[in-house]
Write a protein that holds these residues in place. Structure first.
Motif, PDB file in Angstrom:
ATOM      1  N   GLU A  40     -24.636 122.426  13.343  1.00  0.00           N
ATOM      2  CA  GLU A  40     -24.184 121.516  14.071  1.00  0.00           C
ATOM      3  C   GLU A  40     -23.065 121.903  14.521  1.00  0.00           C
ATOM      4  OE1 GLU A  40     -24.229 118.970  10.383  1.00  0.00           O
ATOM      5  OE2 GLU A  40     -26.008 117.802  11.281  1.00  0.00           O
ATOM      6  N   HIS A  41     -21.566 122.338  13.793  1.00  0.00           N
ATOM      7  CA  HIS A  41     -20.563 122.656  14.066  1.00  0.00           C
ATOM      8  C   HIS A  41     -20.683 123.071  16.266  1.00  0.00           C
ATOM      9  CE1 HIS A  41     -18.418 121.553  11.319  1.00  0.00           C
ATOM     10  NE2 HIS A  41     -19.107 122.091  10.722  1.00  0.00           N
ATOM     11  N   GLN A  43     -23.407 123.477  17.700  1.00  0.00           N
ATOM     12  CA  GLN A  43     -23.857 122.084  18.690  1.00  0.00           C
ATOM     13  C   GLN A  43     -22.787 122.119  19.794  1.00  0.00           C
ATOM     14  OE1 GLN A  43     -27.191 120.475  16.563  1.00  0.00           O
ATOM     15  NE2 GLN A  43     -28.570 121.813  17.637  1.00  0.00           N
ATOM     16  N   GLU A  44     -21.697 121.056  18.894  1.00  0.00           N
ATOM     17  CA  GLU A  44     -20.648 120.920  19.245  1.00  0.00           C
ATOM     18  C   GLU A  44     -19.804 121.095  19.924  1.00  0.00           C
ATOM     19  OE1 GLU A  44     -18.435 119.352  15.344  1.00  0.00           O
ATOM     20  OE2 GLU A  44     -20.241 117.784  14.788  1.00  0.00           O
ATOM     21  N   ALA A  45     -19.604 122.541  19.642  1.00  0.00           N
ATOM     22  CA  ALA A  45     -18.935 123.968  20.004  1.00  0.00           C
ATOM     23  C   ALA A  45     -19.243 123.904  21.094  1.00  0.00           C
ATOM     24  CB  ALA A  45     -18.505 124.698  19.570  1.00  0.00           C
ATOM     25  N   THR A  46     -20.376 123.791  21.615  1.00  0.00           N
ATOM     26  CA  THR A  46     -21.318 123.431  22.988  1.00  0.00           C
ATOM     27  C   THR A  46     -21.073 123.291  24.038  1.00  0.00           C
ATOM     28  OG1 THR A  46     -22.961 125.427  22.194  1.00  0.00           O
ATOM     29  CG2 THR A  46     -23.599 124.654  23.776  1.00  0.00           C
ATOM     30  N   GLU A  47     -21.042 121.844  23.401  1.00  0.00           N
ATOM     31  CA  GLU A  47     -21.349 120.328  24.469  1.00  0.00           C
ATOM     32  C   GLU A  47     -19.573 120.352  24.938  1.00  0.00           C
ATOM     33  OE1 GLU A  47     -22.983 118.494  25.429  1.00  0.00           O
ATOM     34  OE2 GLU A  47     -24.971 119.687  24.571  1.00  0.00           O
ATOM     35  N   GLU A  48     -18.584 120.564  23.572  1.00  0.00           N
ATOM     36  CA  GLU A  48     -17.299 120.932  24.304  1.00  0.00           C
ATOM     37  C   GLU A  48     -17.369 121.295  25.550  1.00  0.00           C
ATOM     38  OE1 GLU A  48     -14.153 120.525  20.907  1.00  0.00           O
ATOM     39  OE2 GLU A  48     -15.091 119.001  20.127  1.00  0.00           O
ATOM     40  N   LYS A  51     -18.352 119.830  28.655  1.00  0.00           N
ATOM     41  CA  LYS A  51     -17.653 118.717  29.067  1.00  0.00           C
ATOM     42  C   LYS A  51     -16.511 119.641  29.601  1.00  0.00           C
ATOM     43  CE  LYS A  51     -19.216 115.264  26.201  1.00  0.00           C
ATOM     44  NZ  LYS A  51     -18.861 114.629  24.873  1.00  0.00           N
TER      45      LYS A  51
END
Length: 69
Positions: A40-41, A43-48, A51
């Motif tokens: 999950e972490h 995936q969040e980092a990838t999204e950041e 962006k």
């Protein structure tokens, strides 16, 4: 292709048996809570990063991160 399923604990044994019985399923392995949290972490980092690359998010520099310590 990899697939992540969210199965209630009470149904895990049944789901594992069903998945293992399918000839086209190569590997069935439950994730530990720690590895799921890591996923999950990541995936969040990838999204950041996505962006940031598109200009929708300004990330801190390494200097700014070190200054916070």
């Amino acid at each position: 292709m990899k697939l992540l399923l969210d199965i209630p604990d009470g149904e895990l044994n049944f789901a594992m048996k069903v998945l293992k019985s399918l000839s086209f399923v190569r590997k069935v392995k439950p994730m530990t809570p720690g590895s799921f949290e890591l996923l999950e972490h990541l995936q969040e980092a990838t999204e950041e990063v996505k962006k940031h690359r598109s200009g929708k998010l300004k990330l801190k520099s390494a200097r700014e991160l070190l200054d916070e310590l």
